[in-house]
Design an enzyme around this catalytic site. Structure first.
Site, PDB file in Angstrom:
ATOM      1  N   ASP A 142       1.322   1.799  -7.315  1.00 50.07           N
ATOM      2  CA  ASP A 142       2.663   1.320  -7.040  1.00 50.07           C
ATOM      3  C   ASP A 142       3.605   2.083  -7.966  1.00 50.07           C
ATOM      4  O   ASP A 142       3.386   2.116  -9.181  1.00 50.07           O
ATOM      5  CB  ASP A 142       2.731  -0.189  -7.347  1.00 50.07           C
ATOM      6  CG  ASP A 142       3.638  -0.938  -6.397  1.00 50.07           C
ATOM      7  OD1 ASP A 142       4.769  -0.468  -6.201  1.00 50.07           O
ATOM      8  OD2 ASP A 142       3.216  -1.970  -5.864  1.00 50.07           O
TER       9      ASP A 142
ATOM     10  N   GLU B  74       8.992   1.119   0.189  1.00 50.68           N
ATOM     11  CA  GLU B  74       9.448  -0.235   0.504  1.00 50.68           C
ATOM     12  C   GLU B  74      10.952  -0.128   0.729  1.00 50.68           C
ATOM     13  O   GLU B  74      11.705   0.173  -0.204  1.00 50.68           O
ATOM     14  CB  GLU B  74       9.157  -1.201  -0.655  1.00 50.68           C
ATOM     15  CG  GLU B  74       9.522  -2.637  -0.290  1.00 50.68           C
ATOM     16  CD  GLU B  74       9.821  -3.521  -1.485  1.00 50.68           C
ATOM     17  OE1 GLU B  74       9.804  -4.745  -1.336  1.00 50.68           O
ATOM     18  OE2 GLU B  74      10.101  -2.994  -2.586  1.00 50.68           O
TER      19      GLU B  74
ATOM     20  N   ASP C 226       8.359   1.298  -4.760  1.00 53.17           N
ATOM     21  CA  ASP C 226       9.058   0.024  -4.838  1.00 53.17           C
ATOM     22  C   ASP C 226      10.566   0.196  -4.591  1.00 53.17           C
ATOM     23  O   ASP C 226      11.178   1.108  -5.163  1.00 53.17           O
ATOM     24  CB  ASP C 226       8.828  -0.535  -6.255  1.00 53.17           C
ATOM     25  CG  ASP C 226       9.233  -1.974  -6.412  1.00 53.17           C
ATOM     26  OD1 ASP C 226       8.649  -2.822  -5.721  1.00 53.17           O
ATOM     27  OD2 ASP C 226      10.126  -2.257  -7.243  1.00 53.17           O
TER      28      ASP C 226
ATOM     29  N   ASP D  74       4.900 -10.388  -1.664  1.00 52.27           N
ATOM     30  CA  ASP D  74       6.225 -11.008  -1.688  1.00 52.27           C
ATOM     31  C   ASP D  74       6.439 -11.987  -0.532  1.00 52.27           C
ATOM     32  O   ASP D  74       7.486 -12.629  -0.455  1.00 52.27           O
ATOM     33  CB  ASP D  74       7.324  -9.939  -1.578  1.00 52.27           C
ATOM     34  CG  ASP D  74       7.357  -8.997  -2.765  1.00 52.27           C
ATOM     35  OD1 ASP D  74       6.979  -9.412  -3.878  1.00 52.27           O
ATOM     36  OD2 ASP D  74       7.757  -7.831  -2.573  1.00 52.27           O
TER      37      ASP D  74
HETATM   38  C1  GLC Z   1       9.714  -5.185  -4.804  1.00 47.91           C
HETATM   39  C2  GLC Z   1       8.386  -5.790  -5.166  1.00 47.91           C
HETATM   40  C3  GLC Z   1       8.623  -7.135  -5.769  1.00 47.91           C
HETATM   41  C4  GLC Z   1       9.459  -6.966  -7.021  1.00 47.91           C
HETATM   42  C5  GLC Z   1      10.746  -6.195  -6.736  1.00 47.91           C
HETATM   43  C6  GLC Z   1      11.356  -5.677  -7.996  1.00 47.91           C
HETATM   44  O1  GLC Z   1      10.363  -5.895  -3.815  1.00 47.91           O
HETATM   45  O2  GLC Z   1       7.551  -5.810  -4.057  1.00 47.91           O
HETATM   46  O3  GLC Z   1       7.431  -7.805  -6.061  1.00 47.91           O
HETATM   47  O4  GLC Z   1       9.781  -8.198  -7.564  1.00 47.91           O
HETATM   48  O5  GLC Z   1      10.499  -5.053  -5.940  1.00 47.91           O
HETATM   49  O6  GLC Z   1      10.566  -4.656  -8.549  1.00 47.91           O
END
Ligand code: GLC
Ligand code: CA
Length: 541
Positions: free
Chosen positions: A97, A251, A197, A320
């Site tokens: 990640d 993401e 992320d 999440d």
């Molecule tokens: C993304 C992650 C989440 C995290 C956020 C901030 O959405 O999947 O778990 O809290 O980013 O890094």
């Protein structure tokens, strides 16, 4: 040969909850190694690990304090190297990640920036306050102001998430070079790729106020999907990634088909996670409010992306999101059937399927979780905010949070057997409470049951791994509705029809096509009627 990321099923591991090898209550890298045979047997070919870097764990590792170190809770760098070797022996690839929108405030860069070290001053987004107010009106994704005041000054730093997650400044060339160093370090270790992320928020074009009339001013138009983001991602590709056999999955909240297509076509990302389909059971404007699930909404959103972008990462769950069977299935009456329907849907769409740990055994949300038992920072922050803003009781606020956003539902220790702590460990403690249902839903039980959700996942994954139609075929739209749904996949001269009854009723099914059943969640040979939550893959003859 096609690239591995286009052919394999990817499995997401949430390291804190996967398997605890030393009984300290926390899952760890050695725990993952001990379960590689299980994963191989499941049929997955790539593992994405949620962050395992050094971190104070305010946001469970999405707050990194050192990108070159392994969090001691999860093990050592040696353990990690060993994981790569052991996975490789089983032809499994490891994906990390990459959390680079922000660092933890415990990161050395941030400490130096605060001290005024000229090299680091500009690594973050630090601004003078306006009078005694924050530099602008943006809200954090977790509610509350997106700015944090720096002690003994009138300066603030931007943090789109929690108060210890400081956003990096991608206008600074040195930040880009730092990240390139990090990417190179892990690729040289043998990591295959990265899940990036909140990647489409990294570049802040402007720090203007958002519309003050809105209830929730996240300011996204000033930092989501900016031209600067494309440029930064192109830099990563040209400077580092292009020299390796690797891939990036982003993401990307609030992504349009146009932006998504550009990201792929301009080689910024290899695929991305979209978010439209997750609003099939909750409000898009105020996601704290749940509404009745609409299968039509879910399936049409998925279809849309199948048609509108060149390549996509498919998922129904992650760390999440609440558990998919609770959200889209039918826990009370058709638990087994509906979980299998979701498996069929996920694994037969075009694109790369991502399975989240526990999804393959039909894990469910907690029945009850109090705010004291909750660890999730987003849930806790939202609880406090909505209580204040909506002026509601603790009970009501907890209900709203638990029904839509408490991410701990999906983060509970993986249920492996019916022993104490569900076989997650043999100790006395677990970092987060074990789901109440561990005796009914666990790996050992399902391994021994031919008809289990786990065995169905294995069957469909195997089928997909061996099927060019599912891996590489085109997608052809059929129908999305609250009961009968279907679509086609076609490759060369072969065509499959995927049929899903998303309802608790038996429905009529007429097709002029000559079809043969390949896989389904019911043992039947007559298709004039489809049973509740029927799911099947047919060959069109
Ligand atoms: C993304 C992650 C989440 C995290 C956020 C901030 O959405 O999947 O778990 O809290 O980013 O890094
Ligand atoms: Ca441990």
């Amino acid at each position: 040969m096609a690239k591995a990321f286009k052919e394999r099923v990817i499995y997401q591991i949430y390291p804190a909850s996967f398997k605890d090898s030393n009984n300290d209550g926390w899952g760890d890298i050695n725990g993952i190694i001990s379960k590689l045979d299980y994963l191989k047997d499941l049929g997955v070919g790539i593992l994405w690990l949620s962050p395992v870097y050094e971190s104070p764990m305010d946001d469970m590792g999405y707050d990194i304090s050192n990108y070159y170190k392994i969090n001691p809770r999860f093990g050592t760098m040696e353990d990690f190297d060993n994981l790569i070797v052991e996975a490789k022996k089983r032809d499994i690839l490891i994906v990390m990640d990459l959390v680079i929108n922000h660092t933890s405030t415990k990161c050395e860069w941030f400490k130096e920036a605060i001290k005024g070290n000229p090299k680091y001053q500009d690594y973050y987004i630090i601004k003078e306050g306006k009078g005694n107010k924050a530099p602008n009106n943006w809200d954090s994704a977790f509610t509350g102001s997106a700015w944090e005041k720096i002690e003994n000054s009138n300066k603030y730093f931007l943090r789109l998430f929690c108060d210890t997650q400081a956003d990096l400044n991608y206008h600074n060339e040195n930040v880009i070079l730092e990240v390139e160093g990090i990417i190179k370090f892990w690729l040289d270790k043998g990591v295959y790729g990265f899940r990036c992320d909140v990647i489409n928020s990294i570049y802040k074009t402007s720090l203007e106020n958002d519309n003050p009339l809105k209830l929730y001013n996240k300011g996204t138009k000033f930092y989501q999907n900016q031209e600067g983001m494309f440029n930064v991602l192109k830099r990563f590709r040209n400077d580092v990634l292009s020299h390796y056999d690797t891939f990036l999955v982003g993401e990307t909240g609030a992504i349009t088909p146009k932006i998504g297509t550009r990201l792929i076509n301009e080689n910024c990302l290899d695929m991305f996670f979209e978010f439209d389909h997750i609003y099939a059971d909750k409000s898009k404007i105020l996601p704290i409010f749940r509404h009745k699930f609409s299968a039509k909404k879910l399936v049409s959103a998925l279809f849309k992306r199948q048609l509108e972008v060149p390549y996509i990462a498919n998922y129904l769950e992650n760390h999440d999101q609440l558990r998919s069977v609770n959200r889209y299935g039918n826990v009370d009456k058709y638990y087994n059937e509906s979980a299998k329907l979701l498996a069929t849907l996920l694994l037969s769409l075009k694109g790369t399927p991502f399975i989240y740990q526990g999804e393959e055994i039909g894990s469910l949300n907690y029945k009850e979780i109090s705010i004291n038992e909750t660890n999730d920072i987003a849930a806790k922050m939202t609880f406090t905010t909505i209580k204040k803003i909506l002026r509601i009781s603790d009970k009501k606020a907890r209900k709203l949070v638990n029904e839509t956003i408490n991410r701990d539902h999906a983060r509970a220790p993986m249920q492996r057997n019916s022993n104490q702590n569900g076989g997650f460990n043999d100790g006395n403690i677990t970092w987060l409470k074990v789901n109440e249902l561990y005796k009914e839903i666990n790996v050992a039980k399902e391994e021994n049951d031919e008809n289990s959700i786990l065995n169905f996942y294995k069957k469909v994954i195997k089928f997909r791994n061996e099927s060019d139609v599912l891996k590489f075929g085109d997608f052809l739209e059929g129908k999305a509705s609250n009961s009968l749904n279907y679509f086609y996949r076609r490759y060369k001269n072969k065509c499959y029809m995927i049929v899903l009854n998303f309802s608790p009723k038996k429905i009529k099914f007429n097709t002029p096509l000559d079809i043969k059943l390949l896989i389904s969640n019911y043992k039947i040979n007559d298709f004039k009627y489809l049973d509740p939550y029927f799911a099947g893959i047919f060959e069109v003859l």
